[in-house]
Design an enzyme around this catalytic site. Sequence first.
Site, mmCIF file in Angstrom:
data_model
loop_
_atom_site.group_PDB
_atom_site.id
_atom_site.type_symbol
_atom_site.label_atom_id
_atom_site.label_comp_id
_atom_site.label_asym_id
_atom_site.label_seq_id
_atom_site.Cartn_x
_atom_site.Cartn_y
_atom_site.Cartn_z
ATOM 1 N N ARG A 194 0.854 -1.206 0.033
ATOM 2 C CA ARG A 194 0.173 0.279 0.000
ATOM 3 C C ARG A 194 0.790 1.141 0.101
ATOM 4 O O ARG A 194 0.407 2.220 0.603
ATOM 5 C CB ARG A 194 -0.978 -0.044 1.253
ATOM 6 N N LYS A 221 2.542 11.824 -10.446
ATOM 7 C CA LYS A 221 1.793 10.849 -11.229
ATOM 8 C C LYS A 221 2.425 9.867 -11.667
ATOM 9 O O LYS A 221 3.596 9.755 -12.151
ATOM 10 C CB LYS A 221 1.145 11.900 -12.363
ATOM 11 N N GLU A 258 8.551 20.469 -23.649
ATOM 12 C CA GLU A 258 7.771 20.760 -22.290
ATOM 13 C C GLU A 258 8.570 21.918 -21.418
ATOM 14 O O GLU A 258 7.974 22.693 -21.043
ATOM 15 C CB GLU A 258 8.097 19.518 -21.443
ATOM 16 N N LYS A 279 7.150 23.345 -12.459
ATOM 17 C CA LYS A 279 6.247 22.090 -12.257
ATOM 18 C C LYS A 279 6.069 21.957 -10.647
ATOM 19 O O LYS A 279 4.729 21.739 -10.294
ATOM 20 C CB LYS A 279 6.944 21.033 -12.816
ATOM 21 N N GLU A 283 -4.289 17.651 -9.010
ATOM 22 C CA GLU A 283 -5.012 17.841 -10.363
ATOM 23 C C GLU A 283 -6.654 18.050 -10.383
ATOM 24 O O GLU A 283 -7.337 17.530 -11.045
ATOM 25 C CB GLU A 283 -4.905 16.660 -11.159
ATOM 26 N N ARG A 324 -3.684 22.415 -12.028
ATOM 27 C CA ARG A 324 -2.772 21.663 -12.664
ATOM 28 C C ARG A 324 -2.844 21.525 -14.166
ATOM 29 O O ARG A 324 -2.030 21.294 -14.913
ATOM 30 C CB ARG A 324 -2.546 20.502 -11.892
ATOM 31 N N ASN A 360 -1.637 21.250 -19.052
ATOM 32 C CA ASN A 360 -1.855 20.360 -20.248
ATOM 33 C C ASN A 360 -1.838 21.330 -21.483
ATOM 34 O O ASN A 360 -2.379 20.946 -22.461
ATOM 35 C CB ASN A 360 -3.498 19.790 -20.055
ATOM 36 N N HIS A 391 -1.339 19.817 -24.977
ATOM 37 C CA HIS A 391 -1.469 18.452 -24.657
ATOM 38 C C HIS A 391 -3.012 17.910 -25.221
ATOM 39 O O HIS A 391 -2.835 16.920 -25.632
ATOM 40 C CB HIS A 391 -1.387 18.088 -23.267
ATOM 41 N N HIS A 451 -2.363 15.365 -27.938
ATOM 42 C CA HIS A 451 -3.130 14.034 -27.777
ATOM 43 C C HIS A 451 -3.856 13.531 -29.036
ATOM 44 O O HIS A 451 -3.897 12.466 -29.312
ATOM 45 C CB HIS A 451 -3.996 14.061 -26.508
ATOM 46 N N HIS A 504 5.787 12.097 -27.634
ATOM 47 C CA HIS A 504 5.005 12.828 -27.080
ATOM 48 C C HIS A 504 5.395 14.301 -27.124
ATOM 49 O O HIS A 504 4.609 15.183 -27.288
ATOM 50 C CB HIS A 504 5.146 12.338 -25.474
HETATM 51 N N1 LIG Z 1 4.162 11.134 -14.692
HETATM 52 C C1 LIG Z 1 4.145 12.066 -15.314
HETATM 53 O O1 LIG Z 1 3.616 13.211 -14.723
HETATM 54 C C2 LIG Z 1 4.329 12.234 -16.814
HETATM 55 C C3 LIG Z 1 4.425 13.446 -17.352
HETATM 56 C C4 LIG Z 1 4.991 13.286 -18.867
HETATM 57 C C5 LIG Z 1 5.169 11.987 -19.326
HETATM 58 N N2 LIG Z 1 4.998 10.818 -18.760
HETATM 59 C C6 LIG Z 1 5.095 9.516 -19.322
HETATM 60 O O2 LIG Z 1 6.582 9.369 -19.569
HETATM 61 C C7 LIG Z 1 6.608 8.635 -20.693
HETATM 62 C C8 LIG Z 1 7.884 9.227 -21.688
HETATM 63 O O3 LIG Z 1 8.876 9.328 -20.907
HETATM 64 P P1 LIG Z 1 10.141 9.763 -21.840
HETATM 65 O O4 LIG Z 1 9.982 10.893 -22.838
HETATM 66 O O5 LIG Z 1 11.405 9.992 -20.875
HETATM 67 O O6 LIG Z 1 10.492 8.476 -22.765
HETATM 68 P P2 LIG Z 1 11.154 6.878 -22.219
HETATM 69 O O7 LIG Z 1 11.012 6.677 -20.961
HETATM 70 O O8 LIG Z 1 10.350 6.071 -23.213
HETATM 71 O O9 LIG Z 1 12.763 7.291 -22.543
HETATM 72 C C9 LIG Z 1 13.063 7.691 -23.989
HETATM 73 C C10 LIG Z 1 13.949 6.469 -24.539
HETATM 74 O O10 LIG Z 1 15.364 7.080 -23.834
HETATM 75 C C11 LIG Z 1 16.147 5.988 -23.507
HETATM 76 N N3 LIG Z 1 16.977 6.705 -22.633
HETATM 77 C C12 LIG Z 1 16.385 7.231 -21.160
HETATM 78 N N4 LIG Z 1 17.375 7.881 -20.591
HETATM 79 C C13 LIG Z 1 18.451 7.727 -21.386
HETATM 80 C C14 LIG Z 1 19.857 8.270 -21.261
HETATM 81 N N5 LIG Z 1 20.300 8.954 -20.478
HETATM 82 N N6 LIG Z 1 20.804 7.967 -22.134
HETATM 83 C C15 LIG Z 1 20.302 7.017 -23.162
HETATM 84 N N7 LIG Z 1 19.028 6.624 -23.588
HETATM 85 C C16 LIG Z 1 18.089 6.793 -22.580
HETATM 86 C C17 LIG Z 1 15.013 5.067 -23.086
HETATM 87 O O11 LIG Z 1 15.692 3.814 -22.803
HETATM 88 C C18 LIG Z 1 13.915 5.238 -24.227
HETATM 89 O O12 LIG Z 1 14.474 4.326 -25.047
HETATM 90 C C19 LIG Z 1 5.519 8.505 -21.216
HETATM 91 O O13 LIG Z 1 4.780 7.116 -20.630
HETATM 92 C C20 LIG Z 1 4.448 9.215 -20.665
HETATM 93 O O14 LIG Z 1 3.134 8.987 -20.433
HETATM 94 C C21 LIG Z 1 4.663 11.040 -17.216
HETATM 95 ZN ZN LIG Z 2 3.854 16.273 -21.618
#
Ligand SMILES: NC(=O)c1ccc[n+]([C@@H]2O[C@H](COP(=O)([O-])OP(=O)(O)OC[C@H]3O[C@@H](n4cnc5c(N)ncnc54)[C@H](O)[C@@H]3O)[C@@H](O)[C@H]2O)c1
Ligand SMILES: [Zn+2]
Lengths: 377, 377
Positions: free
Chosen positions: A136, A158, A200, A244, A254, A258, A262, A265, A269, A282
Amino acid sequence: MSAATTAAGSACSPRTIQVELSANPYPVVIGEGVLARLGEQVRELGFKAGTKVLVVTNPDVDTHYGDVVLASLRTAGLAAEQLVIEAGEDQKTPATVALIHEAAFRQRLERGSLIVALGGGVVGDMAGFAAATWLRGIAVVQVPTTLLAMVDAAIGGKTGVNHPGGKNLIGAFHQPRLVLIDPATLATLPQREFRAGMAEVIKYGVIGDPELFSALEAAGDLSTIEAVGPALLQTLLERSAAAKARVVAADEREGGLRAILNYGHTLGHVVETLCGYGTFLHGEAVAIGMVAAGEIALAMGLWTPADQARQRALVVAAGLPQRWPDLDGAAVLACLQGDKKVRDGQVRFVLPTAIGSVEIRSDVSAETILAALERLP
Amino acid sequence: MSAATTAAGSACSPRTIQVELSANPYPVVIGEGVLARLGEQVRELGFKAGTKVLVVTNPDVDTHYGDVVLASLRTAGLAAEQLVIEAGEDQKTPATVALIHEAAFRQRLERGSLIVALGGGVVGDMAGFAAATWLRGIAVVQVPTTLLAMVDAAIGGKTGVNHPGGKNLIGAFHQPRLVLIDPATLATLPQREFRAGMAEVIKYGVIGDPELFSALEAAGDLSTIEAVGPALLQTLLERSAAAKARVVAADEREGGLRAILNYGHTLGHVVETLCGYGTFLHGEAVAIGMVAAGEIALAMGLWTPADQARQRALVVAAGLPQRWPDLDGAAVLACLQGDKKVRDGQVRFVLPTAIGSVEIRSDVSAETILAALERLP
Ligand SMILES: NC(=O)c1ccc[n+]([C@@H]2O[C@H](COP(=O)([O-])OP(=O)(O)OC[C@H]3O[C@@H](n4cnc5c(N)ncnc54)[C@H](O)[C@@H]3O)[C@@H](O)[C@H]2O)c1
Ligand SMILES: [Zn+2]
Ligand SMILES: NC(=O)c1ccc[n+]([C@@H]2O[C@H](COP(=O)([O-])OP(=O)(O)OC[C@H]3O[C@@H](n4cnc5c(N)ncnc54)[C@H](O)[C@@H]3O)[C@@H](O)[C@H]2O)c1
Ligand SMILES: [Zn+2]
């Protein structure tokens, strides 16, 4: 804090930004080389020697940073183990979270144990969700290694995974105990991912930080980490994290404010969905979405052609796409209706009114949307 | 509130007990016939006509109460659908939660939608966890239909499912918006389940409510719903709910005080584990565990033979087992060590000091434990 001061002091000593939540405030520590100090930082949070730590990462990130992180934790006396998972967007599922739970069970993680998420947003969201739901809720420390995760995903609590029916439908709010950002890890990030994260950063400029926006404009070229350089990189990480953090502190769950995060976005989306996930990253879709939102704001007389041109120029400087793809109008509207940001059937748009401020509007007609999208180059 | 007053006014008008959490207080409404007023009650929480509601229940409960609940919700203008799941303890898994998420997706539940958990603790824990993790948390209303769920599981926000390695390892804290308890639903509950629930009621008496304990003693026979009768039933539901509410309000996330709710559970857990899940119902194991904890307290000079006899008599009056099963001492100790209530390797016992008060002790030696268990009849 002015952008200039921040940049000046930044290259060597880490900066800390506090996420001021009433119940569980936490620091975001940003600085070159902090990765090797993760162990100390965790101990400073109050975790005792011998505490079990499960580091969750993926192969790409493990190759470059797995050893440093494990060594740092172990040197600090923590009982650290590592789990390497595949973490593409299509592996962001309950099944992968179950693998993290398996590892948590094997290591016998207890209530006082810790999960460290080392990687991009996918690793962060999954490891965060696994931590939220193990016993939990156990502690998680986010160590983001993509620009997008550093400025966005890792901060704010999130967490979650995808459902076949949509992204992030399954998840929980679970604030980390610490976010540790080492800009040096971006050196190995693929260029396209770096640019996607920059979308972003631009977003934070438009929604609330005109100084950040100006600092980005002054740089000229934002398309590679070399072009940006260490000083501006530290600055934009700090200002983005601070932006942020402010929004999250004002609206942890949210409920209202918050929503301004978006910006870009809602239409982004639509682009992601209708072009098929994988066509655009993204951040790329967000860039397109911001330019499109700007066009709607223009049509509604909310902001000026000059500001729209400045926004567009920054998107171009970051090497990001800005052209609205050729999408069927009816499909766009249907997709907007299906979006979970819809309230009472009305689509809520975050629209810019100036560089540094936005407004939330639920009165944007279908005609206005389609006409604005038509007008986009 | 004295037990007598409560009982007097109870048979017709429902009583409300408030769970006084700072962030999200909620009412526990207890009264004969309230099931048919669920729809109104939900509307009173502020859910508007047209709000989507997903009722999660299981076949046993659906047969008796499904129609009443759906009709009540729909009459109140809510867009209610129902999902009937198998809900044995062995179905309390992530896979069943995935079925609830599927139904949530099919019904397009939104952030403002609601899940109603109609059933025993298994349904409540799973539907609560599904609600906790759909869109990062949507509202849940608990409508418990077993005595155990009424006095314990439905109040306090603990939700979750089992992992092959242990019970409730996967879960979240997610407080309900309302707990609606209709004692009339207990009419169809198997007698053995009724008795098992009574163990938790006795627990509340021992840990903090001597008046409740006396009211139970006065009844003589507690082994069937007929023997207990409607007035005492209403009283014990109210006092138990109030006891749970107080502890939860003081310690929402189980940091400290909430541990006293584990009275009888540490050794009960050993009985459940070593005898094999399914041999004893949870409440039966708790009854055995309370008597065993009393014996340890006796051995440590914490409480008196007279109080231990009173506790034992109540367990017997409820038709509950109290004999310690023939278990290997080494296995008992190993099982205690594996319990997640262990902190820093020390087993924490909740031990009675009088009818109505307990103490948490981490200094109970293995010898004391085994000797006390030996002495049990
Ligand atoms: N929780 C939140 O508030 C929030 C906000 C925005 C996005 N997200 C989520 O984040 C995800 C996207 O995250 P992302 O853009 O970081 O993509 P990702 O986690 O898919 O990473 C992108 C690529 O980069 C590689 N990588 C990461 N760090 C590296 C480094 N230092 N050197 C070499 N390669 C590296 C990874 O292996 C991957 O192939 C989505 O699933 C999205 O929904 C969450
Ligand atoms: Zn985003
Ligand atoms: N969340 C918490 O704080 C908490 C606390 C205690 C227990 N629990 C959990 O609760 C579960 C046990 O709950 P339980 O004891 O209610 O058992 P249960 O949910 O398995 O229900 C017992 C049986 O009674 C049937 N039933 C339920 N209501 C009925 C009715 N009114 N008429 C006829 N049949 C009915 C059910 O179908 C089931 O077969 C365990 O999984 C335990 O982990 C949770
Ligand atoms: Zn119990």
